[in-house]
Design an enzyme around this catalytic site. Structure first.
Site, PDB file in Angstrom:
ATOM      1  N   ASP A 438       2.878   6.784   0.534  1.00  0.00           N
ATOM      2  CA  ASP A 438       2.941   7.657   1.698  1.00  0.00           C
ATOM      3  C   ASP A 438       3.023   9.096   1.189  1.00  0.00           C
ATOM      4  O   ASP A 438       3.278   9.344   0.003  1.00  0.00           O
ATOM      5  CB  ASP A 438       4.182   7.289   2.526  1.00  0.00           C
ATOM      6  CG  ASP A 438       4.354   8.184   3.740  1.00  0.00           C
ATOM      7  OD1 ASP A 438       3.348   8.504   4.375  1.00  0.00           O
ATOM      8  OD2 ASP A 438       5.499   8.562   4.024  1.00  0.00           O
ATOM      9  N   ASP A 873       8.852   6.009   2.765  1.00  0.00           N
ATOM     10  CA  ASP A 873      10.227   6.307   3.153  1.00  0.00           C
ATOM     11  C   ASP A 873      10.512   6.077   4.628  1.00  0.00           C
ATOM     12  O   ASP A 873      11.662   6.187   5.057  1.00  0.00           O
ATOM     13  CB  ASP A 873      10.550   7.776   2.824  1.00  0.00           C
ATOM     14  CG  ASP A 873       9.831   8.744   3.763  1.00  0.00           C
ATOM     15  OD1 ASP A 873      10.441   9.697   4.248  1.00  0.00           O
ATOM     16  OD2 ASP A 873       8.625   8.528   4.009  1.00  0.00           O
ATOM     17  N   ASP A 877       5.930   2.888   7.076  1.00  0.00           N
ATOM     18  CA  ASP A 877       5.492   2.383   5.777  1.00  0.00           C
ATOM     19  C   ASP A 877       5.915   0.932   5.537  1.00  0.00           C
ATOM     20  O   ASP A 877       5.577   0.369   4.496  1.00  0.00           O
ATOM     21  CB  ASP A 877       6.062   3.253   4.651  1.00  0.00           C
ATOM     22  CG  ASP A 877       5.691   4.709   4.810  1.00  0.00           C
ATOM     23  OD1 ASP A 877       4.517   4.974   5.130  1.00  0.00           O
ATOM     24  OD2 ASP A 877       6.566   5.584   4.632  1.00  0.00           O
TER      25      ASP A 877
END
Length: 1215
Positions: A438, A873, A877
């Site tokens: 990410d 995080d 995700d």
């Protein structure tokens, strides 16, 4: 709190303006009946949910089935009811355990060559220990779930809002969420602390974006401004069923039998956070696993490492060999049994074939052979290491503990250590081929800083970016000394650091800009920064400090920069903005107001934003800022004074990883503006399909012939060490993909900042934001749109593949948006998409939904067959974290969803370098060596029994005592291999990081390939042959004690067993690369335990110790030949390994062999030049460079420099 005085004061100030009038763009507009095209679907398939809220919640219509369900969530693998069956299934999914279970059952029959207790005990110990470990790990997940489920919120009950736990919420409840709290479920917004019923929402956990989203309730519920308003409130909401679509919502709310359409603008999603709003009221429509964020999550998978899967195939191979030798032995046994009675004569008289059971009956030799086959299957079971699995479990748990306690992966600012949440995948950390990451919160710190600018052709700002810092360190630049001081070097003395502002230049700071040659241009530049935005100021009444609410962090950075440089934006009204400006004539702050006439908002197609304002003197200006690709073509043809040098500055800023925008303006004539105003207003009020096109056409009338002011450079602040970490990972041959929900421009800029992209790298961009597709989407033929879009994407993919195939030695970057990704991931296109992506040095997927992230991860995992690692995080995700072979969560950021779903959590992206290159390599090396050694020692042990069986015509007699056999894997040889798996280091941490290409031993699977495994197995066979024949041959035909006794089976078995124990433990001593005291204790302690066992077990009554009764004290200890044979035979068993190791190390060394050689050589005579030569030579054995990272950026710049020199030199070796 909402009721606080400060909150009331802020509310009163904000009520002076109507935000709905300010936000002319779609996100702030109240939905109308015209928006309700999908409303006809309500009540149909997929749109059947009915929610009774407030007073109507107690009166459900009898014909309707209302949704029920707990708001509790669970990310665990087991619960109380499923733990036993599921965990047992997990254990007996291993074929070896199935074999040992069958053997344990057969041990209770007369077929068993040993006692039943010695057969069942090791299996029970292994299964119970593994289940306990699984239970502890899942209990930890449960604790985290409990923490989330027990969060508190306020729910309307009994006429008032009362505290309640999240898990107790039900569909239809009315909740009150206060500032900086997470939404406990999916809610429909009813009203907020603002009069316009707007609220600001941070959706970082959902889409990774940190900019605040504006939400607004329907006007019909906006008057519910206090708790008492809900005493008589009642409504029925009809909407879509639970689904995973984050950005869509269809429904309506019926109040007093009058329906009102709902849109995504009224939807507040679980795990997003309320920001800059004192409180909101909402109705719960989806709870628990029905919420959109949980619909995007996947069930916790049972992940198994590739080594463990391969280990199953090795077990299958050993089982096949076990069946084969048992079958061969049974045939020979059947033949020997049939011939036991021949013409009244007996061959094996000691078996009494004339008076025996069916097991040795010559008349039923075939049946005896079949029964012997079962006996042999149990007897040779020691080929299969029963303690292998439990030993690996113990080793992995201890490895995980070392990962958790690594001080180099501890983040002091947040007091967060690394945490291996599951230990099943430790060795996978050393085999990662592709990382899918990410962006926001993972690569970045969620903050942007104004650091440089170019005004009137002059570059200002002395800041150094993270990318420049990394490149300077690699070059050995003298700037390194300055960099170590950090950003404090750029702060004026006595001032504290300002968030979003890391700019320092004495030429323009403190009002000195008035003395610059182009002060009028500088003044207009700062004024544009302070006016051209949609920020809202918030003044702290106590300190007078001004902060800003911005839709994007870069806008906030611009306004803060203008404030710090003398142009303070302090007030916004319905019609204008007010500034404190530095007057260049008087040198004092003056107040100036600008009337906002129109806002031409930014979007990905326009790539620019403009505002039209009128100053106090009545002059009308167009202020515009945007990407250089669109702004330069809109400049006036006469505007060439510093255009070229500004473009040069922009290129330098981009190469330093900065986000750039070009600033320009023009003064408008009255009649020119009046004509635009009429056309623009008509376009905005249009309801035709070409409304957006008309708005763009009107805006294009003014955004021409602009006067260039300069360019800004903002650093999207990377986490500390990200460029260096990516550089190391790229040197290690690991490919890195970025999957982000951000727009394409943002993702590209971050790609440059972290060196995934660099100047000179060719970009392959796949997007559907093309004129023909946009025109087609305005029609209503969805099938045609879908077909054309897919054809367009496939065509772009094929063109990209042709481009890569036609180039030699060039590095490409693939950039694709979410809409295109939808078609690229379809079954008939994903293959060519993956081929294209694999051919690129870096891949960036923009505007990706959580589902798309998971699908891309699955495609890479299954399509390449290599190990994938996903790191993120936020809750958006979770899907890819669970789908990847290894999931890593970034802890310390907002929310815990990613951490809860991960296999390993770390506080910062940079810790991934040590996690993979050091701990990953160590774990892979240790586990690989440990498994090979396990099979070696068990084959050595098992083959000696087979040879004895062959020596005794396969009579089914055990060579060793049954409890000695049971304890071989558990007591005498297991501790050394566990110590190796925990403590051994083939290469030190310093060398692992110094030579990252060493990591390629994992992805290339050099240490656990079939050739190495079979080599260890053959070595085990050779050791067994040496031990058996040398032991038996040296003791068979001579007395071994003073009294003249010859060797019996018990003494021979004990002697051979002693040689096996010495040989396999000595082998461990020469295999280990890094000795610790614990390893010495385990290796030599294992041998000592064997002698202790011989004495202690032999002293027990013969009814229990059987063949080993006093065998050591009475028979072996006093015989010199026993000690001589033990020493010489054990040494002889190691000769094959010494021979092979010497040849391989000298002529066919692995990566770690080379580094070990370098380490030992440097201890004697350090030579930095030889070290450099070695590093370059080692690269030749590694995979080709991925072409990304600081090193690749540095090398590319160096190649350009060398090519421009008069003299010629060899190009530098790419890392």
């Amino acid at each position: 709190m909402a009721g606080g005085g400060g909150g009331d004061g802020r509310r009163r100030r904000r009520r002076k303006m109507q935000l709905s009038r300010l936000y002319s763009f779609a996100c702030g507009r109240r939905p109308s009946v015209a928006d309700d095209d999908p409303g006809s679907r309500i009540g149909g398939p997929g749109f059947s949910r009915v929610v009774n809220a407030g007073a109507l919640a107690q009166q459900p219509p009898p014909e309707q089935l209302l949704p029920t369900g707990s708001n509790s969530i669970s990310t665990t693998k087991y619960n109380v009811a499923t733990f036993l069956p599921k965990s047992l299934f997990e254990q007996f999914r291993r074929v070896a355990n199935v074999y040992f279970l069958i053997s344990a059952c057969l041990a209770y029959t007369k077929l068993a060559p040993y006692t039943s207790a010695s057969a069942i005990a090791p299996l029970v110990i292994v299964i119970v220990a593994t289940m306990v470990k699984e239970a502890v790990e899942d209990w930890r997940r449960n604790q985290q779930d409990t923490e989330v489920n027990n969060r508190r919120t306020k729910v309307f009950q009994d006429g008032a809002f009362q505290d309640a736990k999240w898990k107790d919420l039900r569909v239809g409840d009315i909740v009150k969420v206060e500032k900086d709290d997470f939404f406990p479920a999916d809610l429909v917004l009813l009203s907020s602390s603002y009069e316009d019923a707007v609220c600001y929402v941070e959706t970082m956990n959902l889409d990774g974006e940190t900019n605040l989203k504006l939400k607004q309730s329907l006007e019909v519920t906006s008057n519910l401004q206090d708790d008492e308003s809900f005493s008589s409130f009642g409504a029925v909401i009809r909407c879509e069923d639970p689904n995973a679509h984050l950005y869509s919502f269809v429904g309506n709310i019926e109040i007093e039998e009058q329906p009102h359409p709902l849109s995504p603008q009224q939807l507040l999603l679980r795990d997003s956070k309320l920001r800059n709003t004192e409180f909101v009221y909402g109705v719960v429509i989806f709870t628990g696993h029905d919420t959109k964020v949980m619909q995007n999550a996947m069930k916790v998978p049972s992940k198994r490492s590739n080594i463990e899967k391969k280990m199953d195939w090795i077990i299958y191979l050993l089982l096949s060999l076990l069946v084969l030798i048992s079958f061969i032995g049974s045939i020979f046994f059947g033949i020997a049994t049939r011939d036991d009675l021949r013409d009244g004569r007996t061959k094996r008289w000691y078996l009494r074939p004339d008076d025996t059971t069916i097991y040795f009956d010559p008349k039923k030799a075939a049946i005896s052979a079949v029964l012997h086959f079962l006996t042999a299957m149990m007897l040779y079971g020691y080929f299969i290491p029963i303690s292998l699995y439990i030993s690996i479990e113990i080793v992995k748990l201890l490895q995980a503990r070392f990962i958790n306690q690594d001080i180099h992966m501890y983040h002091e600012e947040t007091d967060t250590p690394a945490h291996a949440r599951t230990s099943n995948l430790n060795e996978e950390l050393g085999q990662v081929d592709t990382i899918l990451t990410d962006k926001t919160g993972t690569l970045t710190c969620n903050s942007m800083e104004f650091i440089k600018c170019s005004i009137a052709g002059t570059a200002y700002g002395r800041g150094i970016t993270a990318v420049e810092r990394a490149m300077a360190k690699r070059k050995g630049s003298p700037l390194i000394a300055d960099m170590d001081n950090g950003i404090e070097r750029f702060q004026p003395e006595g001032n504290i650091a300002v968030k979003g502002f890391n700019f320092m230049d004495e030429r323009v700071m403190n009002g000195n800009w008035v003395n610059q040659p182009h002060s009028n241009v500088i003044e207009m530049f700062f004024r544009l920064l302070a006016v051209c935005h949609t920020c809202i100021p918030e003044v702290d009444e106590e300190s007078g400090k001004i902060s800003y609410e911005a839709e994007s962090p870069d806008e906030a950075a611009f306004v803060v920069a203008a404030r710090e440089l003398g142009f303070t934006f302090y007030q916004r009204t319905q019609t204008g903005v007010s500034l404190h400006e530095l007057d260049p004539l008087s040198g004092k702050q003056v107040d100036r107001s600008y009337k906002i006439l129109h806002v031409l908002e930014f979007n990905s197609a326009r790539k620019r934003m403009s505002v039209i304002v009128k100053d106090e003197e009545g002059k009308t200006f167009l202020f515009s800022k945007g990407a250089d690709s669109v702004m330069f073509e809109r400049l006036s043809s006469s505007e060439g004074a510093y255009r070229q040098v500004t473009q040069q500055h922009i290129n330098e800023y981009a190469d330093a990883g900065l986000r750039t925008l070009v600033l320009a303006y023009r003064e408008l004539e009255e009649d020119e503006y009046a004509y635009f105003d009429r056309k623009f207003t008509a376009a905005k009020n249009s309801v035709s399909a070409d409304r957006d096109e008309k708005i763009e056409e009107a805006a294009d009338l003014l955004e021409r012939d602009l006067i260039l002011l300069g360019a800004t450079a903002v650093e999207d602040k990377l986490q500390k060490g990200v460029p260096e970490c990516i550089d190391k990972l790229a040197q290690a041959g690991i490919k890195i993909w970025v999957l982000t929900g951000d727009k394409m421009e943002t993702a590209i800029n971050i790609g440059y900042a972290c060196s995934l992209l660099r100047q000179g790298m060719k970009q392959i961009t796949i997007t559907l934001e093309t004129a023909d597709i946009i025109a087609l989407e305005k029609g209503s033929d969805k099938a045609a749109i879908t077909e054309a879009s897919k054809d367009n994407v496939v065509r772009q993919i094929n063109e990209g593949k042709k481009l890569i195939n036609a180039s030699v030695g060039e590095t490409f970057a693939l950039i694709i948006d979410g809409k295109s990704l939808t078609y690229a991931l379809e079954d008939d296109a994903k293959g060519i998409f993956l081929d294209l992506a694999i051919g690129c040095g870096s891949v960036i997927c923009c505007r990706s939904s959580p589902k798309q992230k998971a699908l891309v991860t699955r495609l890479v995992k299954t399509g390449t067959g290599k190990v994938t690692l996903a790191i993120g995080d936020g809750a958006n995700d979770v899907g890819m974290i669970q789908e990847a072979d290894i999931g890593v969560g970034i802890s310390g950021a907002e929310g815990m969803q990613a951490v809860m779903a991960s296999d390993v959590s770390i506080a910062q992206f940079r810790f991934l370098e040590r996690l993979l290159l050091v701990h990953g390599h160590w774990c892979y090396s240790r586990i690989s060596s440990m498994i090979c050694y396990f099979f070696y020692k068990n084959i050595t042990f098992g083959v000696t029994m087979f040879l004895y069986e062959a020596h005794t015509t396969f009579s089914g007699q055990a060579f060793y005592n049954d409890w000695a056999m049971a304890l071989y894997n558990v007591l005498f040889t297991s501790l050394p291999v566990i110590a190796m798996g925990v403590f051994d280091q083939d290469v030190s941490a310093r060398f692992c990081l110094k030579y990252p290409m060493l990591y390629q031993e994992g992805p290339q699977n050099l240490l656990f390939r079939w050739a190495r495994i079979l080599g260890w197995m053959l070595y085990g066979v050779a050791s067994a042959v040496i031990i058996f024949f040398l032991s038996a041959g040296s003791l068979q035909y001579q007395a071994f004690r003073k009294s003249g006794e010859v060797m019996d089976i018990e003494s021979l078995g004990a002697t051979a067993y002693t040689c096996v124990v010495w040989a396999v433990n000595a082998q461990m001593a020469i295999t280990v690369s890094y000795f610790t005291l614990i390893q010495h204790i385990c290796i030599w302690g294992g041998i000592a335990l064997w002698y202790v066992f011989l004495v202690a077990y032999g002293a027990i009554t013969p009814t229990f110790s059987t063949t080993f009764f006093m065998v050591f004290v009475d028979a072996l200890a006093g015989a010199p030949s026993y000690w001589v044979v033990t020493l010489l035979v054990s040494a002889a068993a190691l000769i094959p390994y010494f021979t092979y190791a010497a040849i391989k190390t000298w002529f066919f060394p692995d990566y770690h062999n080379k580094i070990q050689w370098l380490r030992h050589r440097d201890r004697g005579q350090p030579d930095s030049n030889a070290d450099l030569e070695f590093g370059q030579a080692l690269r030749q054995f590694s995979v080709r460079s991925t072409g990304v990272g600081v090193s690749a950026r540095r090398d590319a710049v160096e190649l350009v420099r060398l090519n421009t020199k008069v003299y010629h030199a060899d190009p530098p070796q790419l890392s």
